[in-house]
Design an enzyme around this catalytic site. Structure first.
Site, PDB file in Angstrom:
ATOM      1  N   TYR A  37       0.861  -1.187   0.000  1.00 55.69           N
ATOM      2  CA  TYR A  37       0.000   0.000   0.000  1.00 55.69           C
ATOM      3  C   TYR A  37       0.895   1.233   0.000  1.00 55.69           C
ATOM      4  O   TYR A  37       1.934   1.250  -0.661  1.00 55.69           O
ATOM      5  CB  TYR A  37      -0.953  -0.068   1.203  1.00 55.69           C
ATOM      6  CG  TYR A  37      -2.151   0.833   1.071  1.00 55.69           C
ATOM      7  CD1 TYR A  37      -2.973   0.786  -0.058  1.00 55.69           C
ATOM      8  CD2 TYR A  37      -2.473   1.732   2.067  1.00 55.69           C
ATOM      9  CE1 TYR A  37      -4.069   1.616  -0.183  1.00 55.69           C
ATOM     10  CE2 TYR A  37      -3.577   2.579   1.958  1.00 55.69           C
ATOM     11  CZ  TYR A  37      -4.365   2.514   0.826  1.00 55.69           C
ATOM     12  OH  TYR A  37      -5.443   3.345   0.707  1.00 55.69           O
ATOM     13  N   LYS A  92     -20.531 -20.393 -10.380  1.00 57.09           N
ATOM     14  CA  LYS A  92     -19.776 -20.196 -11.623  1.00 57.09           C
ATOM     15  C   LYS A  92     -18.354 -19.727 -11.311  1.00 57.09           C
ATOM     16  O   LYS A  92     -17.380 -20.196 -11.917  1.00 57.09           O
ATOM     17  CB  LYS A  92     -20.509 -19.155 -12.473  1.00 57.09           C
ATOM     18  CG  LYS A  92     -20.081 -19.095 -13.929  1.00 57.09           C
ATOM     19  CD  LYS A  92     -20.688 -20.238 -14.707  1.00 57.09           C
ATOM     20  CE  LYS A  92     -20.308 -20.197 -16.161  1.00 57.09           C
ATOM     21  NZ  LYS A  92     -21.034 -19.197 -16.935  1.00 57.09           N
TER      22      LYS A  92
END
Length: 393
Positions: A37, A92
């Protein structure tokens, strides 16, 4: 027999969702935090700003697929809405990861407005390497997919093309088993929605080039709930009128029973319990039956065989020859992502179908399609799709 409906309900209640996001690195030290970060993360941001294609080098985009639905045509359940569609889209995403190592995320949209769906997908596309449209009703699904082909990443409606690809693979092997040629087959498709339309176009090689491996079947008759789609019907919308460009060239009229006379193949993507053994008996010798309505097929295999069927496929896992899109979409997206493809072409779809068919070396009446759990299928499909994509570059 196990009650999969109740067992699945209990599983979903226990898991509270079937997928999770995991970090690829630990964040235990200031050093790690500073690289993952601020301040270190500024450097890949600036690199991408200078060269947008570097997004594939420095982010998850190249291996991330959005599984997008509006909940308007979920499985065989109909328009049950975006909240109720989440379990399917989660499933899925699981299959993408399991069979192709692809990260996928379910996105269920709280709108069924065509233009708003198109705008939304365009706006969220930057983070994804490809878009899998799922369970969107016809005819809107056609317009949505077509409108997004300029997005720069593959946009693929699996209910259309995934089903068509697996059906073609199965039909190649079924015809081989009974000793008939694809080009000689008379095919009746019952159901003129997304799947039925795509199957018809693929079997007729609509959109393929002269150098692509596609043998069009001889004759296709498409039926909907009102019977054979023919030129004299006053109720046809523009989508169904367009089907007559490649189907019912002899302008046959009547119902499904009339269409089945001497037909070699029945492909059902429609409603349960439409056919009986007597309907199979009026077909040509050794007919091929793809009864794909779920969970209850147009005809069960036992009754189809009683009527003289030579090969029967369904959409169910508890019968042989399951036409399952998991045989297609992990591999076709893996191949497209690996090739850096901007769209999925007919050549790539045909390559996928032939790759799936090739997974069955000696087709028999109960083995024209590989098992959906066969781990080799996705890799073989991916390799063929990637090669077909790069051949066009």
């Amino acid at each position: 027999m196990k009650d999969y409906f109740e067992a699945s309900l209990q599983l979903h209640q226990q898991l509270k969702g079937k997928i999770a996001i995991q970090n690829k690195m630990e964040i235990e030290t200031i050093d790690q935090l500073s690289m993952a970060y601020s301040p270190g993360v500024a450097q890949p941001c600036l690199a991408i700003a200078r060269n947008p294609s570097d997004v594939y080098t420095y982010t998850l985009k190249g291996n991330m697929v959005a599984v997008i639905s509006d909940g308007s045509a979920v499985l065989g359940l109909g328009n049950i809405g975006p909240l109720a569609a989440i379990p399917v889209m989660e499933g899925k995403a699981m299959l993408f990861k399991k069979f192709a190592g692809i990260n996928a995320f379910p996105i269920c949209l709280n709108t069924q407005d065509t233009e708003e769906i198109i705008r939304t997908i365009r706006n969220i596309a930057p983070v994804f390497g490809a878009i899998n449209l799922e369970d969107i009703s016809a005819p809107r699904c056609f317009e949505i997919e077509e409108s997004l082909q300029d997005l720069g990443i593959p946009v693929f409606h699996d209910d259309q093309h995934g089903t068509a690809i697996v059906v073609l693979a199965g039909l190649i092997n079924a015809a081989k088993h009974i000793g008939k040629k694809l080009e000689d087959l008379r095919v009746v498709i019952n159901g003129a929605g997304a799947a039925g339309t795509a199957i018809g176009k693929m079997l007729k090689c609509i959109g393929s080039g002269p150098d692509e491996d596609c043998t069009p079947v001889s004759d296709i008759i498409l039926c909907d709930s009102k019977g054979i789609i023919h030129r004299s019907r006053p109720d046809l919308n523009k989508e169904k009128m367009a089907l007559l460009q490649f189907s019912n060239l002899g302008d046959l009229k009547g119902g499904l029973h009339d269409a089945l006379q001497k037909a070699d193949v029945f492909i059902g993507v429609s409603k349960p319990a439409l056919l009986h053994a007597d309907d199979i008996r009026i077909m040509a010798k050794d007919p091929i039956i793809f009864a794909l309505a779920n969970p209850t097929p147009e005809i069960f295999p036992e009754e189809a065989f009683q009527g003289g069927a030579a090969v029967v496929a369904t959409g169910r896992s508890d019968f042989p020859n399951q036409v399952n899109n998991v045989l297609c979409f992990p591999g076709i997206f893996r191949g497209a992502l690996d090739a850096g493809a901007s769209r999925i072409t007919m050549a790539m779809k045909l390559a996928a179908a032939h790759a799936i068919a090739s997974c069955v070396e000696d087709p028999m009446h109960d083995t024209i399609i590989p098992s959906p759990l066969d781990p080799s299928v996705a890799a073989r499909v991916a390799e063929a799709v990637k090669a077909a994509s790069l051949l066009r570059v």
